[in-house]
Motif scaffolding. Structure first.
Motif, short mmCIF file in Angstrom:
data_model
loop_
_atom_site.label_atom_id
_atom_site.label_comp_id
_atom_site.label_asym_id
_atom_site.label_seq_id
_atom_site.Cartn_x
_atom_site.Cartn_y
_atom_site.Cartn_z
N TYR A 1 36.22 22.94 78.08
CA TYR A 1 35.67 23.97 77.19
C TYR A 1 36.77 24.93 76.75
O TYR A 1 36.85 25.34 75.58
CB TYR A 1 34.55 24.76 77.88
CG TYR A 1 33.35 23.94 78.30
CD1 TYR A 1 33.06 22.71 77.71
CD2 TYR A 1 32.48 24.40 79.31
CE1 TYR A 1 31.97 21.97 78.11
CE2 TYR A 1 31.39 23.66 79.71
CZ TYR A 1 31.13 22.44 79.11
OH TYR A 1 30.06 21.71 79.50
N SER A 2 37.61 25.30 77.70
CA SER A 2 38.69 26.25 77.40
C SER A 2 39.66 25.66 76.37
O SER A 2 40.04 26.33 75.41
CB SER A 2 39.42 26.63 78.68
OG SER A 2 40.52 27.47 78.41
N SER B 1 32.18 27.38 74.33
CA SER B 1 31.68 28.13 75.49
C SER B 1 30.61 27.40 76.28
O SER B 1 30.19 27.87 77.33
CB SER B 1 31.12 29.48 75.03
OG SER B 1 30.07 29.28 74.09
N SER B 2 30.13 26.26 75.77
CA SER B 2 29.04 25.59 76.47
C SER B 2 29.06 24.09 76.20
O SER B 2 29.72 23.62 75.26
CB SER B 2 27.69 26.16 76.03
OG SER B 2 27.43 25.82 74.68
#
Length: 876
Positions: A858-859, A864-865
């Protein structure tokens, strides 16, 4: 002039800042009127205004009956004015020989005298109701026709002054402050109570006091003083029997009324509200209109009924006082008035008032006969709450002895989902005997119908499994029962997906029911017609039908809730979400216990979905749980499965896998998959289809895509065979999302085009986007790239989907370039819809390690999800 500090009122008073400010507007106009009943606070307001901080010239006269003499009135006025304003020269105005002069000459002289005053002058006449002299009134009226500059007249009165102010009203040259403006507010009651030294009031006591007094200042003060003497319980028991109130009303209201007006005034209190026509017929008056005009001009606590021109009611405390006086002074008139009122309101079909008066007439036969008529009318119109309320007041023996009472009650209990009480009365009714062959035959037909009615609504789709519906219709000899049976059969066909039959029966039922005056059930049949058309894909016809009846039905009509439910579906499908939410919130208080389950489920499910779209997860879940609690009252498996589908959909679209698995386990979706793996039901079932789609979501989330596809194919075959196009479009859209993942953009666009061609563009609506997760993002991507052509009106209808700058932009980075091989492997499994546990199983890593990898993924991708990662990633 006064310099009193108005911010420090005397004990038992409070400063009315907003009203004083309103009265200050008198400086802009020649006339200000304060018209309100006795004890409303007119004099208090005038006193506070006069003792304000501003320096102003005020001539104030508190009038008495003796001032009705023109010479006395004008002499007092001249003397008071000369004392306040030395510039007022009495040589210009000598009011001692007014009897010798016409009013116009006196007015001219008064005008000339006032013109000599070079500063603003305020003339206050309090208790002006005492002035009835034509000469005095004519002088003031003439003066107001051409008022002197900077002279402002303020009149406080219990009655409308007997001179014309219409021209001033047209010219916006009059300020009017009435009883509604003078009502005491909550914070003012608290201030008044503190000023009197009373015990602090809690919220309940405060609300009760305002309700019983309707904000009448004197009533509030009398109640507070009584509570100080006798304790706070006095507030709960406060009514018109309080000695202070009886004395007050006797002196301020009844005193001075002519005998004819006094009789009508007292007897009309036996009516909740009244008009001239009602008084003429029920009170046997021949000039009620003139007498009511006389009473209203005196401001005797007559309150106009909103929305009913010419109708009035009394202040609640005054009404109680007058009824008590009628019982003492003229008791013989009470029963005949109530009997005549009963007959009048029956003719008007106002059965709430008719039954109320029949009960008070003391005639049991009249009361029961009236109640039978009322139950029939209320059932036809859908006023079920009235039936339930009055049934509570009757012994069971009375209800069961009359089919005209018991049949509407059992039908109402059934429609209100009070099935155990309906069963109790129905079983007891079966034991009741009727004399005469004809009476017994009708009684038997009523029982048969009530039994089928109860079975249908309590057992839903299990009702009459395998029954001969044509036999039902043939046996319904009574025309009302046959009409109801038509609607029952239409609903039964709708439940089982036999839409053409549902359409035919509902149209026939509606026509017959309207002819028989069963407006509520006719509305229900109309809703079945709209729903059948909607499910058949006849969207334009369904929307036009619902729009017509929704906008043509008054909100206070019971059928409004039926059409409003249909309108919720229309608004939601058209993506008019704010309007749909407002309508749901308006409906929610109405549908708790007296509506059909179809209506309740639609409102709760739609509101839950709207809350979910707004990110309000907990309220959305609570709404669904509350619906499940309501559904426990009957055998409502299809509605339960609608709620299950929505639970699974919400968990699936938010990537809340733990909740998804919990719901799947709670409702045994694995069992459904196992049982239906190779079995297709012979006929369509809403319950089976909704649970099947929920199971498909669960399979997709667990990466079992082949099984999910097989389930969807099986659902599609059954739904298509039944002709239920709205559900077929949703199921086929889910298949497209699953099977199109590995296809090229052009092939995906081709399949979307085929979907649109099969079902029509307008049938690919908000509900399809919601229940086919991934379709919206797919169409958005294809449209944004130019691979899918869509008309502007359609993309503008769904701005959150077809936005030039979509919320789910493609990933800013290429996963292949930033992710490690292990992370790429996990990312691909993530895109397949696998849960963390299944990803761990596939990759041979622990769940903790999988979560750590996902956090890094995600990073690196800037999301964010899980859901955002899947929606924004291009097909792999």
């Amino acid at each position: 002039m006064s310099t009193t500090d108005a911010s420090r009122p005397a004990a038992g008073r409070f400063y009315r800042k907003e009203l004083v400010a309103l009265l200050d507007h008198c400086v802009r106009v020649p006339l200000t009127l304060l018209l309100a009943p006795a004890g409303a606070g007119k004099s208090t307001l005038l006193s506070q205004w006069q003792s304000g901080g501003e320096s102003r010239a005020v001539v104030s006269l508190n009038l008495r009956p003796a001032d009705d003499d023109p010479v006395r009135f004008l002499r007092r006025f001249a003397e008071r004015t000369r004392a306040v304003v030395p510039a007022f020269d009495t040589s210009w105005f000598m009011p001692f020989d007014v009897a010798e002069l016409p009013p116009s000459s006196i007015a001219d002289a008064l005008f000339d005298a006032l013109e000599q005053v070079r500063e603003p002058l305020f003339i206050v006449f309090d208790d002006f109701q005492h002035i009835r002299s034509p000469e005095t009134l004519s002088v003031i009226s003439t003066l107001l026709n051409q008022p002197p500059a900077d002279v402002h007249l303020i009149i406080a009165s219990r009655t409308q002054p007997s001179f014309d102010v219409s021209r001033l009203r047209l010219d916006d040259a009059v300020v009017e402050i009435g009883a509604a403006d003078l009502k005491i507010r909550r914070e003012e009651v608290t201030a008044l109570n503190e000023g009197l030294g009373g015990t602090a009031l809690d919220e309940g006591e405060l609300a009760h006091l305002l309700t019983i007094t309707e904000g009448w200042m004197a009533g509030v003060k009398i109640a507070l003083l009584a509570a100080m003497r006798s304790g706070m319980q006095t507030l709960q028991d406060f009514d018109a029997s309080q000695p202070e109130l009886m004395e007050y009303f006797g002196h301020a209201v009844l005193k001075g009324l002519p005998d004819t007006a006094r009789t009508l005034f007292m007897q009309s209190s036996l009516l909740d509200s009244f008009s001239a026509e009602l008084c003429d017929q029920v009170l046997q008056s021949d000039r009620a209109a003139r007498l009511i005009e006389e009473l209203t001009s005196r401001e005797l606590f007559l309150i106009p009924v909103p929305g009913k021109p010419g109708w009035y009611r009394y202040h609640a405390l005054l009404k109680d006082f007058l009824r008590a006086r009628v019982a003492i002074d003229m008791p013989d008139c009470i029963a005949p008035i109530h009997r005549r009122a009963t007959r009048y309101f029956v003719r008007q079909q106002n059965f709430r008032q008719a039954v109320w008066h029949a009960k008070r007439a003391g005639d049991d036969s009249l009361f029961i006969h009236c109640l039978e008529q009322a139950f029939d009318y209320w059932l036809r119109e859908g006023y079920t709450a009235h039936i339930l309320d009055w049934a509570e007041t009757l012994p069971d023996s009375v209800i069961l002895s009359r089919d005209e009472l018991s049949a509407p009650l059992i039908s109402t209990l059934t429609l209100s989902r009070r099935f155990f009480r309906a069963r109790y009365y129905l079983d007891a009714l079966k034991e009741a005997t009727r004399t005469g062959e004809a009476a017994w035959g009708n009684h038997a037909r009523v029982i048969d119908f009530l039994e089928m009615h109860l079975q249908l609504f309590q057992h839903d789709t299990d009702f009459m499994e395998g029954a001969n519906l044509s036999l039902l219709m043939e046996s319904s000899g009574h025309r009302d029962i046959r009409a109801f049976s038509l609607a029952m059969v239409a609903y039964y066909h709708l439940q089982h997906g036999r839409l053409e039959s549902a359409l035919a029966f509902s149209c026939q039922a509606r026509d017959v029911l309207l002819r028989l005056g069963h407006h509520f059930t006719a509305g229900y049949a109309g809703l079945i017609t709209a729903l059948a058309n909607h499910q058949l894909g006849h969207i334009g016809e369904a929307v036009a039908f619902i729009n017509e009846h929704f906008h043509g039905t008054s909100r206070d009509c019971p059928t409004w809730s039926l059409w409003a439910t249909g309108m919720v579906v229309v608004l939601y499908d058209q993506n008019r979400l704010e309007e749909a939410q407002q309508l749901c919130e308006d409906l929610l208080p109405m549908v708790s216990s007296a509506s059909a389950t179809e209506v309740i489920s639609t409102v709760y499910l739609t509101l839950s979905r709207l809350q979910h779209l707004q990110g309000k997860q907990k309220p959305s879940e609570r709404m669904l749980e509350k619906l499940l609690g309501i559904l426990q009252l009957g055998n409502y498996q299809r509605f339960v499965n609608m709620a299950v589908l929505e639970m699974m959909r919400q968990a699936f679209t938010t990537g809340h896998w733990a909740r998804l698995d919990a719901v799947a386990e709670r409702f045994d979706l694995a069992g459904w998959v196992a049982e239906n793996a190779a079995r297709t039901p012979p006929t369509y079932s809403q319950s089976w289809e909704r649970k099947g789609l929920a199971a498909a979501y669960w399979l997709i989330a667990n990466g079992r895509l082949a099984e999910a596809e097989a389930v969807l194919q099986r659902l599609l075959a059954v739904v298509k065979a039944a002709g239920i196009m709205t559900r077929a479009s949703i199921i086929e859209a889910n298949l497209l999302v699953i099977t199109g993942k590995g296809l090229s953009a052009s092939e995906q666009a081709k399949r979307v085009d085929e979907l649109i061609t099969r079902y029509g563009l307008l049938n690919i609506n908000r509900s399809v986007f919601d229940e086919a997760p991934g379709l919206a993002s797919l169409m958005q991507r294809l449209w944004g790239s130019g691979a899918l052509m869509l008309p502007d009106f359609y993309t503008e209808l769904f701005p959150s989907v077809f936005d030039a700058a979509p919320a789910n932009d493609p990933l800013a980075v290429d996963p292949d370039s930033v992710l490690t091989p292990k992370e790429l492997e996990i990312f691909e499994l993530l895109q397949s819809g696998l849960s963390n546990a299944h990803i761990s199983e596939k990759t041979g890593t622990s769940v903790t390690t999988t979560k750590w990898h996902l956090k890094n993924i995600y990073s690196k991708l800037g999301v964010s999800s899980r859901t955002e990662a899947v929606l924004r990633a291009a097909p792999r």
